[in-house]
Design an enzyme around this catalytic site. Structure first.
Site, short mmCIF file in Angstrom:
data_model
loop_
_atom_site.label_atom_id
_atom_site.label_comp_id
_atom_site.label_asym_id
_atom_site.label_seq_id
_atom_site.Cartn_x
_atom_site.Cartn_y
_atom_site.Cartn_z
N CYS A 162 0.87 -1.19 0.00
CA CYS A 162 0.00 0.00 0.00
C CYS A 162 0.90 1.23 0.00
O CYS A 162 1.89 1.28 0.73
CB CYS A 162 -0.91 0.01 1.22
SG CYS A 162 -1.87 1.54 1.38
N CYS A 176 0.10 4.28 0.90
CA CYS A 176 -0.34 5.37 1.77
C CYS A 176 0.75 5.75 2.76
O CYS A 176 1.69 4.98 3.00
CB CYS A 176 -1.64 5.00 2.49
SG CYS A 176 -1.42 4.15 4.06
N CYS A 230 1.22 3.20 5.75
CA CYS A 230 1.91 1.95 5.42
C CYS A 230 3.37 2.20 5.01
O CYS A 230 4.26 1.47 5.44
CB CYS A 230 1.16 1.20 4.33
SG CYS A 230 -0.45 0.58 4.87
N HIS A 289 -5.08 5.64 5.46
CA HIS A 289 -5.01 4.35 4.76
C HIS A 289 -6.29 4.07 3.98
O HIS A 289 -6.24 3.72 2.80
CB HIS A 289 -4.73 3.21 5.75
CG HIS A 289 -4.83 1.86 5.11
ND1 HIS A 289 -3.82 1.33 4.32
CD2 HIS A 289 -5.85 0.96 5.07
CE1 HIS A 289 -4.21 0.15 3.85
NE2 HIS A 289 -5.44 -0.09 4.29
ZN LIG Z 1 -1.93 1.93 3.65
#
Ligand SMILES: [Zn+2]
Length: 390
Positions: free
Chosen positions: A340, A342, A345, A372
């Site tokens: 991920c 984001c 993460c 997220h």
């Molecule tokens: Zn994430």
């Protein structure tokens, strides 16, 4: 730009990829629009929203009208300036909130009185009485100053009798016409002189003939985009599919199609894109994040035979939601989802840490979780767009 534009770039099956040009910039579709009800996406600031690669956000007319009030927004030059967001914005007309208030109170003890003239409602904040005519709803949206505004409509419940839905639809259509005329009188511009696109809304609950009638009426007017509303949309995906099927032949290709309130679960977003919708919004991703549900899963692009049907969303977790409050995450040192992109993460915050923050009700949890989930939905719509364009 002087005017709103929508360019359909490519179709794959029913899936569409396009570009909308608004007064404040371009929006590539399909697009997930995060919801900033009260001129904020809960727990996030404007830098966060930019980092999520949000292209357009939604704010709520009803809520902004009640608080901080239109005068305050007007003195700032609109809601965008008020919150430091200089990219595209969409406002709803308040119709949905009026509908939700009415339903909470039950049909006979309603906080809302609907007439042909408009809706009288009681503020959920202080009990004060207010009235929105269709013209009021547009005028308030002119003062909020969004790039895309919506007609005032009655969002009816699926459980209503057909006779009620039919009458309601007549009202929604007459309001749509009044909104359109008021918009034209104001040269389609906000209180700050910028072009505002107006979208019409198709209602009709779960009655095929009424949905079709509504689609024909709304598409007969020169709205910049077409929205599909109603209780079903986004909350009952089987019903949403049915409605989309009825409307498919009636909707013009060259206007954006907005599925209102759709986007609670990642799978819903993928399904709706495969039904040919271009725009989505939902409070679900942020609300779920705050309640400990974090999205997890991927688009499965492996099945080449389903090129026209499109990829499916797959996840190890029911509804694509990992419940961070679960004890099994107490010492799980993985990030929410490997790969991920984001901030939460990529910064390496572990499930264990997020579990701890959630349990301790630490304020930072809400930001990490919302980042997220919202980025997840935006990324999913970006991946679907790439798929369509590939
Ligand atoms: Zn994430």
């Amino acid at each position: 730009v002087k005017k709103f534009e929508f360019k359909l770039q490519k179709k794959k099956g029913a899936m569409r990829a396009g570009v909308m040009t608004t007064a404040r910039g371009e929006v590539q579709t399909p697009v997930f629009m995060p919801v900033g009800t009260a001129a904020t996406i809960k727990s996030l600031d404007t830098k966060d929203i930019n980092d999520l690669q949000a292209q357009i956000i939604l704010t709520n007319t009803y809520h902004l009208y009640l608080r901080p009030g239109i005068d305050i927004l007007n003195q700032h030059g609109g809601a965008g300036k008020f919150m430091g967001w200089d990219k595209p914005m969409l406002t709803d007309s308040g119709g949905f909130q009026v509908f939700s208030l009415g339903r909470q109170r039950g049909a006979n003890n309603s906080k809302v009185k609907l007439s042909d003239e408009g809706a009288e409602f009681t503020s959920h904040l202080d009990g004060s009485k207010h009235f929105f005519s269709p013209e009021d709803a547009i005028e308030i949206q002119r003062q909020i100053g969004a790039d895309i505004i919506m007609t005032f409509d009655e969002c009816v419940s699926d459980s209503e009798e057909k006779s009620y839905v039919k009458k309601s639809l007549e009202k929604t259509h007459s309001w749509a016409k009044r909104c359109y005329q008021f918009w034209e009188q104001n040269k389609r511009k906000s209180a700050y002189g910028e072009y505002q696109a107006l979208f019409g809304i198709i209602q009709g609950a779960m009655y095929q003939d009424l949905r079709e009638e509504s689609a024909k009426f709304i598409t007969s007017m020169d709205f910049d985009g077409i929205a599909v509303g109603g209780e079903t949309i986004g909350y009952n995906m089987a019903g949403t599919k049915e409605v989309a099927g009825w409307l498919e032949k009636i909707l013009p290709e060259n206007k954006p199609r907005y599925a209102m309130g759709l986007g609670r679960d990642p799978e819903n977003l993928v399904t709706a894109i495969k039904l040919g919708f271009d725009m989505f919004d939902c409070v679900g991703p942020t609300r779920l994040a705050r309640n400990g549900s974090l999205f997890h899963g991927n688009l499965d692009l492996s099945d080449k035979n389903s090129a026209d049907l499109g990829p499916n969303f797959v996840s190890d977790y029911p509804s694509g939601r990992l419940n961070i409050s679960n004890r099994k995450f107490a010492n799980d040192q993985k990030v929410i989802q490997e790969g991920c992109d984001c901030y939460t993460c990529t910064s390496g915050y572990t499930r264990s840490y997020l579990h701890h923050l959630y349990k301790a009700k630490e304020l930072s949890y809400y930001r990490f979780a919302s980042i997220h989930n919202v980025r997840f939905m935006i990324r999913l719509s970006q991946e679907m767009r790439s798929y369509i364009l590939s």
